[in-house]
Design a protein around this motif. Structure first.
Motif, PDB file in Angstrom:
ATOM      1  N   LEU A 141       0.808  -1.208   0.000  1.00 57.20           N
ATOM      2  CA  LEU A 141       0.000   0.000   0.000  1.00 57.20           C
ATOM      3  C   LEU A 141       0.848   1.268   0.000  1.00 57.20           C
ATOM      4  N   ARG A 164      -4.458  -7.314  -5.978  1.00 58.49           N
ATOM      5  CA  ARG A 164      -5.772  -6.790  -5.609  1.00 58.49           C
ATOM      6  C   ARG A 164      -6.654  -7.876  -5.009  1.00 58.49           C
ATOM      7  N   ARG A 173      -5.494  -8.204  -1.313  1.00 54.37           N
ATOM      8  CA  ARG A 173      -5.929  -7.112  -0.443  1.00 54.37           C
ATOM      9  C   ARG A 173      -7.400  -7.245  -0.096  1.00 54.37           C
ATOM     10  N   GLY A 174      -7.677  -7.173   1.179  1.00 52.32           N
ATOM     11  CA  GLY A 174      -9.068  -7.229   1.610  1.00 52.32           C
ATOM     12  C   GLY A 174      -9.583  -8.642   1.723  1.00 52.32           C
ATOM     13  N   PHE A 222      -7.377   0.999   9.434  1.00 51.11           N
ATOM     14  CA  PHE A 222      -6.581   2.220   9.539  1.00 51.11           C
ATOM     15  C   PHE A 222      -6.817   2.940  10.849  1.00 51.11           C
ATOM     16  N   SER A 242     -12.297   7.137   7.373  1.00 50.63           N
ATOM     17  CA  SER A 242     -11.924   5.997   6.543  1.00 50.63           C
ATOM     18  C   SER A 242     -13.114   5.294   5.896  1.00 50.63           C
ATOM     19  N   ARG A 287     -17.208  -8.522  -3.994  1.00 51.12           N
ATOM     20  CA  ARG A 287     -15.999  -8.536  -4.818  1.00 51.12           C
ATOM     21  C   ARG A 287     -15.176  -9.793  -4.590  1.00 51.12           C
ATOM     22  N   HIS A 288     -14.901 -10.093  -3.311  1.00 61.03           N
ATOM     23  CA  HIS A 288     -13.952 -11.168  -3.040  1.00 61.03           C
ATOM     24  C   HIS A 288     -14.600 -12.546  -2.913  1.00 61.03           C
ATOM     25  N   ALA A 299      -8.447   3.354   2.144  1.00 60.50           N
ATOM     26  CA  ALA A 299      -9.087   2.153   2.679  1.00 60.50           C
ATOM     27  C   ALA A 299      -9.660   1.295   1.552  1.00 60.50           C
ATOM     28  N   ALA A 300     -10.194   1.959   0.513  1.00 59.59           N
ATOM     29  CA  ALA A 300     -10.751   1.211  -0.617  1.00 59.59           C
ATOM     30  C   ALA A 300      -9.650   0.434  -1.340  1.00 59.59           C
ATOM     31  N   ILE A 301      -8.471   1.058  -1.494  1.00 58.74           N
ATOM     32  CA  ILE A 301      -7.352   0.351  -2.126  1.00 58.74           C
ATOM     33  C   ILE A 301      -6.979  -0.863  -1.277  1.00 58.74           C
ATOM     34  N   ALA A 302      -6.968  -0.656   0.033  1.00 61.22           N
ATOM     35  CA  ALA A 302      -6.602  -1.746   0.937  1.00 61.22           C
ATOM     36  C   ALA A 302      -7.627  -2.877   0.923  1.00 61.22           C
ATOM     37  N   ASP A 303      -8.857  -2.581   0.504  1.00 57.27           N
ATOM     38  CA  ASP A 303      -9.881  -3.629   0.401  1.00 57.27           C
ATOM     39  C   ASP A 303      -9.789  -4.380  -0.914  1.00 57.27           C
ATOM     40  N   GLY A 304      -8.861  -3.963  -1.773  1.00 57.26           N
ATOM     41  CA  GLY A 304      -8.707  -4.650  -3.046  1.00 57.26           C
ATOM     42  C   GLY A 304      -9.544  -4.067  -4.168  1.00 57.26           C
ATOM     43  N   SER A 305     -10.038  -2.816  -4.018  1.00 60.87           N
ATOM     44  CA  SER A 305     -10.821  -2.198  -5.084  1.00 60.87           C
ATOM     45  C   SER A 305      -9.928  -1.836  -6.265  1.00 60.87           C
ATOM     46  N   GLY A 306     -10.470  -1.975  -7.471  1.00 59.80           N
ATOM     47  CA  GLY A 306      -9.741  -1.563  -8.660  1.00 59.80           C
ATOM     48  C   GLY A 306      -9.949  -0.072  -8.915  1.00 59.80           C
ATOM     49  N   HIS A 352     -13.571   1.072  -9.944  1.00 63.05           N
ATOM     50  CA  HIS A 352     -14.466   1.034  -8.799  1.00 63.05           C
ATOM     51  C   HIS A 352     -14.224   2.235  -7.887  1.00 63.05           C
TER      52      HIS A 352
END
Lengths: 321, 263
Positions: A56, A84, A87-88, A95, A101, A118-119, B158-165, B168
């Protein structure tokens, strides 16, 4: 084999003043279900170390070397599209700032469901149902009502719980919590730490807890890594660390804790952190250290075993108490 | 005051949508009553060819509304994606786009629109294109500015950390949180375009006679200012009221939507 294995990680950032070395050389491992605390003062590299795992850090200015293996899979060279999916899902992050956030434009239920869709490929309805369960899991009362609320309708502690719910939605193997309790008041802090403990017990999630609060470390962590100037200076199970800190920096941190029994001024550590721009071959702590001797200026002390599981990087470590 | 603005805007839209249904044919000529003063038969009087001024005002409202809304829509549909991409990705695209925006913003809005309209050719379509592209740089700049602020927010990290492209993040995180100033900008852009349409038509670069437009009506009225002053009053009043309405509404929306203007 450990769940997460970080070996010789070095991270520096390109800045106008030159290369800032945030993490100089660190190796650490994390077992399944373990809560590992990364502690140290601001700028010691604890957050950068942890954020290197899900990659990150800003890609344009970050230079990273070393190896980060999760379940034996190398993360540092993984293509971005694959990353990607990690992540998550496998590695998620909570955070520091619960107030800002969450996306203000959508309900918290939608934001939790989004990650699941998504996942995990859940349908809209299934994800919405699971969002309610997750809010319940993190201890939010009346979750069926709360999922329909927007972030501004929730308090800081509630938002932090929502952030945790999003982070654990896909049952991650590793949860990175970056000072998750700093912005919260003390009673809510305790509640949030209980949520972490509960998640570890129920889901076996390994947690990397970034904090400068030694009280939190003593409360929840199994093992702690004390960092100073981009390196680990001491690494030990929490019990052993608090019973007998070997590195003078760890001792200094503990002495700087306020205590009801002691009046007057807190015992601070004299001097300043060395510049992150240079890296001389000496102990980074020597000019602030009461125990420093000639050899501390001649070479850098390696991280060595002081006792079982207890490592410290010091030529003149403190004894066991 | 925002309520007064809303009332004016609703009245204007109703006039444009329903007015033409109740009034007569705006092209019908009554040679026995040219330049007639307002009366029961012709509530706003008639022009030099004996055409009913009220019918022409109502049909002109339609032209104004189309020019205002369509050109603003055009500027938004083209400008917002450009601003989003330039602001989100920066790199090489951002400086190129922004220098072009700076150059076009150096021209006053109407001068730029007049130039474009002269190139495209006089018609309602030409007016919409000319006004739309004249509004474009402002929309791009506002969008980009908001994107620059929003992309640094914690919830984007936070969205990047959740794996968002990227897609999105742009559509779910950045765009919705940039929307308020853009909505406010629309309420400024629409009245500017209404005045722009009237100006272009007045100058002969916009809607052409015999199509009724408030700008065209003003051109005609100019010649009969001493004999039939009401012919100039009606379109002038309509332009003033319509733009006033949108501006008051915009001020109200700004107070509600834009946190920076909260007192």
């Amino acid at each position: 084999m450990s769940l997460l294995e970080i070996t010789n990680l070095k991270v520096s950032f390109d800045t106008e003043d030159g290369q800032v070395q945030a993490v100089r050389d660190i190796s650490l491992s994390l077992d399944e279900g373990e809560i590992l605390a990364l502690c140290g003062e601001s700028g010691c590299g604890k957050s950068v170390t942890a954020m290197s795992v899900p990659r990150l850090l800003p890609p344009e200015t970050t230079r990273l070397s070393g190896s980060i293996k999760l379940d034996g899979r190398e993360l540092t060279t993984l293509p971005e599209a694959e990353m990607r999916k990690v992540r998550g899902k496998t590695v998620s992050v909570v955070f520091q700032e619960p107030m800002t956030s969450l996306n203000p434009s959508f309900t918290v239920g939608y934001q939790i469901a989004e990650v699941l869709r998504r996942h995990e490929g859940l349908s809209r309805q299934a994800a919405a149902r699971r969002a309610v369960e997750l809010l319940e899991l993190v201890g939010i009362p009346a979750p069926a009502r709360r999922v329909k609320e927007y972030p501004h309708q929730l308090s800081g502690g509630m938002r932090q719980r929502v952030m945790i719910a999003i982070a654990v939605a896909c049952s991650p193997r590793v949860l990175i919590a970056d000072e998750p309790t700093t912005a919260l008041d003390v009673t809510i802090q305790a509640g949030v730490l209980d949520v972490f403990r509960d998640l570890r017990d129920r889901l076996g999630t390994a947690i990397i807890l970034i904090t400068h609060d030694l009280g939190v470390v003593a409360d929840i962590a199994d093992r702690a890594v004390v960092m100073y100037a981009g390196r680990a200076v001491e690494q030990a199970p929490v019990g052993g660390l608090f019973a007998g800190p070997r590195h003078p920096y760890t001792l200094g941190l503990m002495n700087a804790l306020p205590s009801a029994a002691v009046d007057g001024r807190l015992a601070e550590i004299p001097g300043l952190v060395p510049s992150p721009l240079s890296d001389p071959d000496e102990c980074a702590f020597q000019d602030r250290c009461a125990r420093a001797q000639a050899d501390c200026r001649l070479s850098r002390p390696p991280l060595t075993h002081q006792a079982d599981d207890h490592l410290a990087a010091c030529f003149h470590p403190g004894g066991q108490s | 005051m925002p309520m007064a603005g809303l009332v004016l805007v609703v009245a204007f839209v109703l006039l444009a949508l329903l007015g033409p249904l109740v009034t007569g044919d705006p092209a019908e000529q009554d040679y026995l009553a040219t330049l007639a003063a307002p009366s029961g038969a012709h509530p706003m009087g008639t022009d030099d060819l004996g055409r009913d001024a009220f019918a022409r005002i109502a049909h002109g409202a339609q032209v104004s509304l189309q020019a205002g809304v369509l050109s603003t829509l055009l500027a938004m549909v083209v400008g917002i994606p450009i601003g989003l991409v330039a602001g989100f990705y920066r790199r090489w695209l951002d400086p190129i786009v922004m220098r072009l925006v700076d150059v076009t913003l150096a021209f006053p809005f109407l001068v730029f629109a007049v130039g474009l309209a002269a190139i495209i050719g006089p018609s309602l379509k030409g007016v919409v294109l000319a006004l739309g592209f004249s509004q474009l740089p402002a929309i791009i700049r506002i969008t980009r500015g908001e994107v620059l602020a929003v992309r640094e927010m914690d919830y984007v990290a936070a969205a990047i950390a959740d794996g968002s492209g990227d897609g999105h993040i742009i559509f779910r995180y950045v765009l919705p949180n940039c929307a308020s100033p853009l909505i406010v900008q629309a309420t400024v852009a629409i009245p500017a375009a209404i005045i722009g349409e009237a100006t272009l038509s007045f100058l002969g670069l916009g809607v052409q006679p015999p199509t009724p437009s408030w700008g065209v009506m003003l051109t005609t009225a100019q010649q009969y200012l001493s004999d039939a002053p009401w012919l100039a009053v009606w379109p002038g009043l309509m332009i003033a009221l319509a733009t006033l309405g949108f501006n008051l509404l915009g001020d109200g929306l700004r107070d509600v939507l834009d946190p920076r203007s909260h007192r």
